[in-house]
Motif scaffolding. Structure first.
Motif, PDB file in Angstrom:
ATOM      1  N   ARG A  80      -2.763  65.913 -51.024  1.00 40.01           N
ATOM      2  CA  ARG A  80      -2.135  64.948 -50.148  1.00 40.01           C
ATOM      3  C   ARG A  80      -2.150  63.564 -50.786  1.00 40.01           C
ATOM      4  N   SER A  81      -1.085  62.827 -50.538  1.00 40.26           N
ATOM      5  CA  SER A  81      -1.001  61.439 -50.981  1.00 40.26           C
ATOM      6  C   SER A  81      -0.291  60.651 -49.900  1.00 40.26           C
ATOM      7  N   ALA A  82      -0.803  59.463 -49.607  1.00 37.00           N
ATOM      8  CA  ALA A  82      -0.186  58.635 -48.571  1.00 37.00           C
ATOM      9  C   ALA A  82      -0.332  57.169 -48.950  1.00 37.00           C
ATOM     10  N   SER A  83       0.703  56.382 -48.644  1.00 42.60           N
ATOM     11  CA  SER A  83       0.701  54.957 -48.955  1.00 42.60           C
ATOM     12  C   SER A  83       1.260  54.180 -47.770  1.00 42.60           C
ATOM     13  N   THR A  84       0.799  52.949 -47.622  1.00 42.60           N
ATOM     14  CA  THR A  84       1.362  52.104 -46.559  1.00 42.60           C
ATOM     15  C   THR A  84       2.846  51.860 -46.776  1.00 42.60           C
ATOM     16  N   LYS A  85       3.324  52.019 -48.010  1.00 46.83           N
ATOM     17  CA  LYS A  85       4.748  51.851 -48.285  1.00 46.83           C
ATOM     18  C   LYS A  85       5.603  52.917 -47.596  1.00 46.83           C
ATOM     19  N   GLU A  86       4.972  54.031 -47.213  1.00 50.60           N
ATOM     20  CA  GLU A  86       5.704  55.115 -46.565  1.00 50.60           C
ATOM     21  C   GLU A  86       5.910  54.873 -45.079  1.00 50.60           C
ATOM     22  N   TYR A  87       5.316  53.803 -44.548  1.00 50.23           N
ATOM     23  CA  TYR A  87       5.363  53.580 -43.109  1.00 50.23           C
ATOM     24  C   TYR A  87       5.870  52.173 -42.766  1.00 50.23           C
ATOM     25  N   PRO A  88       7.078  51.833 -43.193  1.00 47.96           N
ATOM     26  CA  PRO A  88       7.609  50.515 -42.809  1.00 47.96           C
ATOM     27  C   PRO A  88       7.829  50.447 -41.305  1.00 47.96           C
ATOM     28  N   ALA A  89       7.465  49.318 -40.721  1.00 47.00           N
ATOM     29  CA  ALA A  89       7.658  49.159 -39.278  1.00 47.00           C
ATOM     30  C   ALA A  89       9.142  49.114 -38.949  1.00 47.00           C
ATOM     31  N   ALA A  90       9.530  49.763 -37.870  1.00 44.58           N
ATOM     32  CA  ALA A  90      10.914  49.741 -37.393  1.00 44.58           C
ATOM     33  C   ALA A  90      10.877  49.881 -35.883  1.00 44.58           C
ATOM     34  N   TYR A  91      11.323  48.851 -35.178  1.00 48.78           N
ATOM     35  CA  TYR A  91      11.245  48.811 -33.725  1.00 48.78           C
ATOM     36  C   TYR A  91      12.642  48.858 -33.130  1.00 48.78           C
ATOM     37  N   GLY A  92      12.869  49.807 -32.229  1.00 49.49           N
ATOM     38  CA  GLY A  92      14.155  49.921 -31.564  1.00 49.49           C
ATOM     39  C   GLY A  92      14.303  48.881 -30.470  1.00 49.49           C
ATOM     40  N   VAL A  93      15.463  48.237 -30.427  1.00 45.83           N
ATOM     41  CA  VAL A  93      15.742  47.206 -29.430  1.00 45.83           C
ATOM     42  C   VAL A  93      17.125  47.460 -28.844  1.00 45.83           C
ATOM     43  N   PHE A  94      17.218  47.479 -27.513  1.00 47.98           N
ATOM     44  CA  PHE A  94      18.510  47.634 -26.852  1.00 47.98           C
ATOM     45  C   PHE A  94      19.108  46.259 -26.569  1.00 47.98           C
ATOM     46  N   ILE A  95      20.404  46.150 -26.739  1.00 51.28           N
ATOM     47  CA  ILE A  95      21.084  44.885 -26.445  1.00 51.28           C
ATOM     48  C   ILE A  95      22.181  45.137 -25.426  1.00 51.28           C
ATOM     49  N   GLY A  96      22.319  44.194 -24.496  1.00 48.39           N
ATOM     50  CA  GLY A  96      23.313  44.325 -23.436  1.00 48.39           C
ATOM     51  C   GLY A  96      24.679  43.847 -23.875  1.00 48.39           C
ATOM     52  N   ASP A  97      25.663  44.002 -22.984  1.00 52.99           N
ATOM     53  CA  ASP A  97      27.041  43.647 -23.310  1.00 52.99           C
ATOM     54  C   ASP A  97      27.214  42.155 -23.569  1.00 52.99           C
ATOM     55  N   ALA A  98      26.415  41.314 -22.897  1.00 55.07           N
ATOM     56  CA  ALA A  98      26.564  39.869 -23.047  1.00 55.07           C
ATOM     57  C   ALA A  98      25.596  39.292 -24.071  1.00 55.07           C
TER      58      ALA A  98
END
Length: 303
Positions: free
Chosen positions: A268-286
């Motif tokens: 096994r090998s694991a690096s912090t580079k494999e887990y970039p943060a990505a947050y889903g955000v909803f945006i409204g029509d306006a």
């Protein structure tokens, strides 16, 4: 910023129709400058405008705008990624199934200032916290790899640094998920841990970052590589609180990597580079994509 409604209400207050909710994903970069004079991040951002840098293959990128958001430390704008056509190279003719002739090439008329395959990525740069938020997937479902974008901004900031002063060292790190260090230390039998630690920013608030910065400054170092290897008679490396604290700082200013085996013997090998943060955000029509990123930058702590 305006917030769009998710539903239209009838006179009795009950929803009669649901509007389509658009979604984007936000990732972030930690940008550090040493030395750290007042206003350096704003100066760097302004200096990098209209600078073209290589992305990969025939792709190029340029930031063309940086606007300040009201009375804040936030700047917003767009990064454009496009293709640089090699007009002097060989072209393929799909009809003749062969290389285009010189006469055919002479009929190609594309102005030098027009670039195809345009993609637009919005960003918000918090110059106080030195965190740059960006769309890793925009509302048009175009994807932007955090590590490719990190490389682009690293080139842009370094180009800007050369315009300002030669003694500033710029580092750009893709911020990982908050539990990235825990994930890489979750290997059953850890045989090796590698920590690449770049100088934290002087105004980082954690005591661990401050201690590391003080130590690196004392010995005149900008980068520190730390390697732990399991002793022959030990079952596994066992990260203690001190090691984890250093790893947390390095995950935002460099990277951490662990290698080993599972209990059933699989490597096994694991690096912090494999887990970039990505947050889903909803945006409204306006609400625009920039509005959503600005709100995120002001209300969410991912650094």
């Amino acid at each position: 910023m305006q917030k769009g409604k998710d539903k239209i209400l009838a006179n009795n207050g009950k929803p009669i129709m649901t509007r389509r909710r658009r979604q984007l994903f936000i990732s972030a970069l930690n940008v550090t400058a040493h030395p750290h004079p007042e206003g350096i991040y704003e100066q760097l951002l302004i200096a990098l405008l209209d600078t073209e840098v290589f992305v990969r293959g025939s792709e190029r990128a340029m930031v063309v705008s940086a606007q300040k958001w009201e009375n804040s430390d936030l700047f917003w704008g767009s990064l454009f990624i496009y293709t640089e056509l090699q007009k002097d190279g060989a072209w393929f003719n799909q009809i003749s199934k062969g290389e285009a002739t010189l006469d055919e090439l002479k009929r190609i008329e594309i102005p030098d200032n027009l670039k195809p395959n345009l993609k637009q990525m919005r960003y918000v740069f918090d110059t106080k916290r030195h965190i740059l938020y960006f769309e890793s997937r925009n509302q048009d479902r175009q994807h932007f790899s955090p590590y490719i974008i990190g490389g682009v901004f690293s080139k842009l900031f370094k180009a800007a640094q050369h315009k300002l002063r030669s003694d500033i060292d710029i580092n750009v790190t893709v911020l990982p998920e908050k539990d990235a260090v825990d994930k890489i230390f979750n290997i059953d039998i850890i045989k090796k841990i590698i920590i690449r630690l770049k100088t934290p920013n002087p105004d980082d608030v954690t005591s661990d970052a401050a201690k590391i910065l003080e130590r690196l400054d004392a010995i005149g170092a900008g980068t520190q590589d730390i390697t732990y290897t399991k002793a022959r008679d030990a079952d596994s490396l066992k990260p203690d609180e001190e090691l984890k604290a250093v790893a947390e700082v390095a995950s935002k200013n460099g990277f951490v990597k662990a290698t080993g085996r599972t209990v059933d013997g699989q490597w096994r090998s694991a690096s912090t580079k494999e887990y970039p943060a990505a947050y889903g955000v909803f945006i409204g029509d306006a609400e625009s994509a920039v509005d959503a990123i600005l709100l995120f930058a002001q209300t969410r702590d991912i650094g």
